[in-house]
Design an enzyme around this catalytic site. Structure first.
Site, PDB file in Angstrom:
ATOM      1  N   ASP A   8      46.834  25.538 -16.264  1.00  0.00           N
ATOM      2  CA  ASP A   8      47.478  24.631 -17.364  1.00  0.00           C
ATOM      3  C   ASP A   8      47.627  24.345 -16.157  1.00  0.00           C
ATOM      4  OD1 ASP A   8      48.425  23.200 -18.917  1.00  0.00           O
ATOM      5  OD2 ASP A   8      50.270  24.104 -18.661  1.00  0.00           O
ATOM      6  N   ASP A  45      51.150  21.515 -15.890  1.00  0.00           N
ATOM      7  CA  ASP A  45      52.536  20.992 -16.685  1.00  0.00           C
ATOM      8  C   ASP A  45      53.350  22.142 -16.545  1.00  0.00           C
ATOM      9  OD1 ASP A  45      53.080  17.996 -15.691  1.00  0.00           O
ATOM     10  OD2 ASP A  45      51.349  18.081 -16.888  1.00  0.00           O
TER      11      ASP A  45
END
Length: 215
Positions: free
Chosen positions: A13, A15
């Site tokens: 991922d 953020d």
């Protein structure tokens, strides 16, 4: 580490996992919430790890075009990257990975992802899956399955790095193992998955079969 297992690929991922964009995101979403009469305190915790269009649609606001609002949010986020920084050690860790064995899987659109990665000094991988690549965002596992497919591996042979509940559930549903990154968390994470605070002191080892594992 997860039983010292070895993997075909690592899926990250963005953020909260590779970079911290919380300050910028919460500035912009706070303004949006105030414009639409949404309670900021209860709303902000729901924005992380999911697509902007899904965040807006969940509010069920009459007369609000979720697609148009999401596009405006993205424009504002591209303009405002003040305070966007890498999670400690992330860039160096990524640069130590074989280029064909890692990908970024983000709920952000491509333009915003590249802007934030550039601001934080995160290298661009050969494979990126963004919000435009899937019909259903996290916690739907389609994004992680697509990243594995593009790397020509099975998702069950991957380790997913995540920080948010929706992403963790997406990783689980894809069949991958999950590593939870806690760098941006303000409270202890209750999870059965292994955890790391950041990437400092981590290295990658490759075996004779080309599998990688965290050292």
């Amino acid at each position: 580490m997860p039983d010292h297992r070895s993997y075909r690929a690592f899926l990250f991922d963005m953020d909260g996992t590779l970079l911290n964009s919380i300050a910028a995101a919460e500035r912009i979403w706070t303004r949006w919430a105030l414009r639409h009469g949404v309670d900021v305190a209860t709303f902000l915790p729901t924005i992380h790890g999911v697509r902007a269009i899904d965040t807006i649609a969940r509010q069920h606001l009459p007369g609000v075009d979720a697609q148009a609002e999401a596009e405006q949010i993205t424009r504002e986020e591209i303009e405002d990257v003040e305070g966007v920084v890498q999670v400690a050690g992330a860039a160096a860790f990524l640069k130590g990975l074989p280029p064909s064995q890692w990908a970024i899987v983000t709920s952000a659109p491509m333009a915003l992802a590249l802007r934030r990665m550039d601001a934080a000094g995160i290298p661009r991988p050969l494979v990126m899956v963004t919000s435009e690549d899937v019909n259903d965002g996290k916690p739907n596992p389609a994004c992680y399955r697509l990243a594995a497919e593009r790397l020509q591996v099975a998702s069950q042979e991957c380790l997913v790095f995540e920080d948010a509940d929706a992403g963790i559930r997406a990783g689980e549903a894809s069949g991958a193992d999950v590593m939870v990154v806690t760098a941006t968390h303000t409270h202890p994470v209750v999870t059965h998955h292994p955890q790391i605070k950041d990437y400092l002191g981590l290295a990658v080892e490759m075996n004779e079969a080309g599998l990688i594992r965290i050292q």
